[in-house]
Design an enzyme around this catalytic site. Sequence first.
Site, mmCIF file in Angstrom:
data_model
loop_
_atom_site.group_PDB
_atom_site.id
_atom_site.type_symbol
_atom_site.label_atom_id
_atom_site.label_comp_id
_atom_site.label_asym_id
_atom_site.label_seq_id
_atom_site.Cartn_x
_atom_site.Cartn_y
_atom_site.Cartn_z
ATOM 1 N N PRO A 1 0.701 -1.145 0.028
ATOM 2 C CA PRO A 1 0.042 0.135 0.199
ATOM 3 C C PRO A 1 0.923 1.456 -0.014
ATOM 4 C CG PRO A 1 -0.375 -1.432 2.307
ATOM 5 C CD PRO A 1 0.721 -2.127 0.991
ATOM 6 N N GLU B 1 2.290 -7.698 8.656
ATOM 7 C CA GLU B 1 2.407 -6.083 8.473
ATOM 8 C C GLU B 1 3.376 -6.014 7.170
ATOM 9 O OE1 GLU B 1 0.704 -4.006 10.174
ATOM 10 O OE2 GLU B 1 -0.243 -5.729 10.934
ATOM 11 N N ARG C 1 -2.035 -9.135 -20.759
ATOM 12 C CA ARG C 1 -3.179 -8.617 -21.898
ATOM 13 C C ARG C 1 -2.465 -7.816 -23.116
ATOM 14 N NH1 ARG C 1 -5.664 -4.023 -21.634
ATOM 15 N NH2 ARG C 1 -7.632 -4.807 -23.371
ATOM 16 N N ASP D 1 -8.180 0.895 -25.787
ATOM 17 C CA ASP D 1 -8.756 0.870 -24.312
ATOM 18 C C ASP D 1 -8.744 2.258 -23.710
ATOM 19 O OD1 ASP D 1 -8.907 -1.806 -23.956
ATOM 20 O OD2 ASP D 1 -6.834 -1.943 -23.181
#
Length: 274
Positions: free
Chosen positions: A89, A116, A154, A169
Amino acid sequence: MRADVVTIFPAYLEPLRLSLVGRAQERGTLDVRTHDLRAWTSDVHRTVDDAPYGGGPGMVMRPEPWDAALTEIAASDPDRRPRVVVPTPAGAPFTQSHAEELAREPWLVFCCGRYEGIDARVIDAWADDEISIGDYVLAGGEVATLVILEAVARLLPGVLGNSASAADDSFSDGLLEAPVYTRPQVWRGAEVPAVLRSGDHAAVARWRRTQALRRTLARRPDLVEHAELSDADRAVLEAVAAEPAEHVAATSGSVVGGATMVGRGSSMDLPDPA
Ligand code: JD8
């Protein structure tokens, strides 16, 4: 491309055998190898975690198994060095540019943390990229690795049946896509926009571009600033900006009262603007 994934939950990566990523593997375009971090532990309990220095909640992943795993995986091909990616994160936000960059690499290694996280010295010694897939809290790096690998796979040559799709896209030009329709022509009283059935390819292209611009302005105004825009695009945006705000919201699906207008109605339910 070769991708090694180190995790204490190898079963989490099983979905990579399915669908697009799985087909890329069958074709030999992509070779994903998952590894159980516990294979590089040396104690009877196969311990991968320990208490955090400085105190605090939870446990931290020990550096020794990670270093042993990464050293052995890197040594498996002494002719090249893998690009080591650590989902966290605290990483840089993952974007389509990131996916494009990673898709050009011959060899990636993903380190999936749990608890953690991984002892910071492992990151310092090995990580080329620390990547976050978004501002929400996952329990570990496995799902982030699935997300990143699908976005990368992809883009590999020959993976998409239609090579136009990738270039077309959302995000390739920095805008959201126009809405899409298929048969039946009328469903629950809602008709497919007539222009899409007109056979006028230029009119369809103009309509789609306008929809892309309207939707991006309404839903993701942050993207408009960095989009590749023509003079005609800017004129469309100025015209939309002159419309009543509620009309733009209702016809382009912006967030209203915490729910988008999408699925709760459509442009066809509304009168034309004055
Ligand atoms: C890796 C452990 C959980 C992280 C305490 C409990 C990415 N976008 C993202 N959200 N969450 C992650 C992610 C979470 C992870 C690990 C990725 C390893 N956790 C920990 C620190 C704070 N929680 C992620 N990419």
